[in-house]
Scaffold this motif. Sequence first.
Motif, PDB file in Angstrom:
ATOM      1  N   LYS A 150       0.830  -1.153  -0.073  1.00 10.84           N
ATOM      2  CA  LYS A 150      -0.127  -0.006   0.138  1.00 10.84           C
ATOM      3  C   LYS A 150       0.942   1.212   0.099  1.00 10.84           C
ATOM      4  O   LYS A 150       1.923   1.419   0.453  1.00 10.84           O
ATOM      5  N   THR A 151       0.207   2.276  -0.542  1.00 19.47           N
ATOM      6  CA  THR A 151       1.079   3.489  -0.372  1.00 19.47           C
ATOM      7  C   THR A 151       0.361   4.364   0.789  1.00 19.47           C
ATOM      8  O   THR A 151      -0.630   4.581   0.750  1.00 19.47           O
ATOM      9  N   ILE A 152       1.404   4.649   1.685  1.00 20.44           N
ATOM     10  CA  ILE A 152       0.682   5.336   2.958  1.00 20.44           C
ATOM     11  C   ILE A 152       0.819   6.914   3.037  1.00 20.44           C
ATOM     12  O   ILE A 152       1.892   7.292   2.920  1.00 20.44           O
ATOM     13  N   GLN A 153      -0.583   7.395   3.387  1.00 17.37           N
ATOM     14  CA  GLN A 153      -0.361   8.937   3.550  1.00 17.37           C
ATOM     15  C   GLN A 153      -0.207   9.217   4.979  1.00 17.37           C
ATOM     16  O   GLN A 153       0.373  10.273   5.274  1.00 17.37           O
ATOM     17  N   SER A 154      -0.631   8.516   5.943  1.00 15.86           N
ATOM     18  CA  SER A 154      -0.614   8.914   7.215  1.00 15.86           C
ATOM     19  C   SER A 154      -0.765   7.675   8.241  1.00 15.86           C
ATOM     20  O   SER A 154      -1.561   6.625   7.804  1.00 15.86           O
ATOM     21  N   VAL A 155      -0.483   7.759   9.137  1.00 14.27           N
ATOM     22  CA  VAL A 155      -0.652   6.557  10.273  1.00 14.27           C
ATOM     23  C   VAL A 155      -1.053   7.494  11.593  1.00 14.27           C
ATOM     24  O   VAL A 155      -0.123   8.187  12.101  1.00 14.27           O
TER      25      VAL A 155
ATOM     26  N   GLY B  92      -4.265   6.043   0.157  1.00 15.58           N
ATOM     27  CA  GLY B  92      -5.283   6.615  -1.299  1.00 15.58           C
ATOM     28  C   GLY B  92      -6.512   7.168  -0.502  1.00 15.58           C
ATOM     29  O   GLY B  92      -6.544   7.958   0.453  1.00 15.58           O
ATOM     30  N   LYS B  93      -7.513   6.531  -0.926  1.00 15.92           N
ATOM     31  CA  LYS B  93      -8.926   6.992  -0.757  1.00 15.92           C
ATOM     32  C   LYS B  93      -9.643   5.992   0.447  1.00 15.92           C
ATOM     33  O   LYS B  93     -10.745   6.371   0.814  1.00 15.92           O
ATOM     34  N   LYS B  94      -8.691   5.080   0.993  1.00 19.74           N
ATOM     35  CA  LYS B  94      -9.372   4.237   1.865  1.00 19.74           C
ATOM     36  C   LYS B  94      -8.669   4.307   3.277  1.00 19.74           C
ATOM     37  O   LYS B  94      -7.382   4.840   3.409  1.00 19.74           O
TER      38      LYS B  94
END
Length: 212
Positions: free
Chosen positions: A18-23, A41-43
């Motif tokens: 997955k491409t991670i935007q935030s945790v 992404g959008k999920k």
Amino acid sequence: NLVGAGEDDITRWVARAKTIQSVVRLPGDASTRVYYRVTSGKKTYIVMKTDPFPELGANLPFLVVQEHLSECGVDVPEVYDLDPLRGLCLLEDLGDVTLLRRLQDISSSEVERHLYERVIDALVHLQFHATKAGTDLEAFKLRFDVDKLMWEVNFTIEHFYQTYLKRTLSPEDMNVLKSGFGEICELLAAQPTVLTHRDFHSRNVIVTPKKG
């Protein structure tokens, strides 16, 4: 120590696919598990961090019970992936709207009644269908007998009455309290048993758009 540096470890794990935007770490309760919301992404997904379980793998009790409840038609979050060596589970994100929060935001008695009916139906479904489909789960070997119920009573007396309310109970009052609760526990222990969720309350029930 993944409690302090959990975001980095989770990012490396989920980033395999997955491409991670935030945790973001989520508020917890008395559980030893730690939860994070991962945005990709959008999920969004939920990552549960617990103690490593390489010996158990998919036989981790949490996962075994989840599978059993899911097969019985009980609404539980899906499990997408596991990393037993790190103690990580990738779960479906059901959102943040607990039953408690949803009830605080409504002014219609009809909507309130609808929510309570849905929750009671879900609880009855769990107790009937998940019990009827009983297996060799460890949960079916546990029971709220007199000893277990009295343990809960003593826990409440210590942590609620004595610690939180800061009340001092005399030996006489303590005997009366335990004697009365003892009778109640004996009556409860004699009732027919079903599979139950021992932490079923308004902050542990999530209201989703498709279900609520």
